[in-house]
Design a protein around this motif. Structure first.
Motif, short mmCIF file in Angstrom:
data_model
loop_
_atom_site.label_atom_id
_atom_site.label_comp_id
_atom_site.label_asym_id
_atom_site.label_seq_id
_atom_site.Cartn_x
_atom_site.Cartn_y
_atom_site.Cartn_z
N CYS A 201 0.86 -1.18 0.00
CA CYS A 201 0.00 0.00 0.00
C CYS A 201 0.90 1.23 0.00
O CYS A 201 1.96 1.23 0.63
N TYR B 288 -7.86 -7.10 1.57
CA TYR B 288 -7.74 -7.11 0.12
C TYR B 288 -7.54 -5.73 -0.48
O TYR B 288 -7.34 -5.61 -1.68
N SER B 289 -7.63 -4.70 0.33
CA SER B 289 -7.58 -3.33 -0.16
C SER B 289 -6.67 -2.46 0.67
O SER B 289 -6.37 -2.77 1.82
N TYR C 238 -6.63 1.50 2.09
CA TYR C 238 -7.61 2.55 2.40
C TYR C 238 -6.89 3.84 2.74
O TYR C 238 -5.89 3.83 3.46
N SER D 51 -7.76 5.44 -7.31
CA SER D 51 -8.63 4.70 -6.39
C SER D 51 -10.06 5.21 -6.56
O SER D 51 -10.32 6.03 -7.44
N GLU E 228 -10.32 3.84 -1.67
CA GLU E 228 -9.96 2.42 -1.63
C GLU E 228 -9.33 2.02 -2.97
O GLU E 228 -9.78 2.44 -4.02
N ARG E 229 -8.28 1.22 -2.88
CA ARG E 229 -7.66 0.64 -4.07
C ARG E 229 -7.22 -0.77 -3.73
O ARG E 229 -7.00 -1.10 -2.57
N SER E 230 -7.06 -1.57 -4.75
CA SER E 230 -6.63 -2.95 -4.54
C SER E 230 -5.21 -2.97 -3.97
O SER E 230 -4.38 -2.13 -4.31
#
Length: 163
Positions: free
Chosen positions: A25, A34-35, A37, A58, A157-159
């Protein structure tokens, strides 16, 4: 405003039967299952918040289930003193009153965590997560529909696997 590409990443390395797996991240983001934030301290309308998230590759956060709602609520409670407002989620019923969907995926919302007597309808077309305003110990993490032009904080949020 100048946007700088962030090259610093928080990474977790996993060993699996498929080999080495790295899960990262960007700096300033919080890693979930899974993400990644990004809890924003700035305030914006729902539309501006959505655009800000897109500028960071995102979207506004989509809450898929109880566990994710609980995780995001816990993340926001960690810094609750720094916030003045509630937080925008990706949900809206702006296209069809009473039919909420996740804006970035155009998918109907399956998991819901509405506060009592919500959604209330009318011109309140965007979903906020209660954290500060109108929130108490029983309602933190519940959802409310709100006028989209209201200034709230937001969560992007992004993967985990997105570069």
């Amino acid at each position: 405003m100048t946007m700088w590409k962030i090259n610093l990443y928080h990474c977790v390395v996993f060993l699996s039967s498929l080999g080495l797996y790295q899960s990262c991240c960007p700096e300033g983001w919080v890693k979930g299952r899974y993400s990644c934030y990004y809890p924003s301290s700035e305030s914006a309308s729902w539309q501006a918040a959505s655009a800000r998230c897109r500028s960071m590759q995102s979207n506004l956060v989509i809450i898929n289930d109880y566990d994710e709602n609980h995780f995001v609520t816990g993340m926001l409670k960690e810094y609750i003193q720094a916030y003045k407002h509630n937080f925008w989620l990706d949900g809206t019923d702006a296209q069809h009153e009473g039919y909420f969907l996740w804006s970035s995926t155009r998918q109907p919302i399956s998991y819901k965590n509405w506060n009592v007597h919500e959604p209330s309808g009318g011109n309140e077309n965007c979903i906020e997560m209660l954290v500060k305003e109108y929130a108490n110990l029983d309602t933190i993490g519940k959802w409310n529909d709100k006028i989209c032009s209201y200034l709230n904080h937001f969560v992007c949020e992004r993967s985990v696997d997105d570069p």
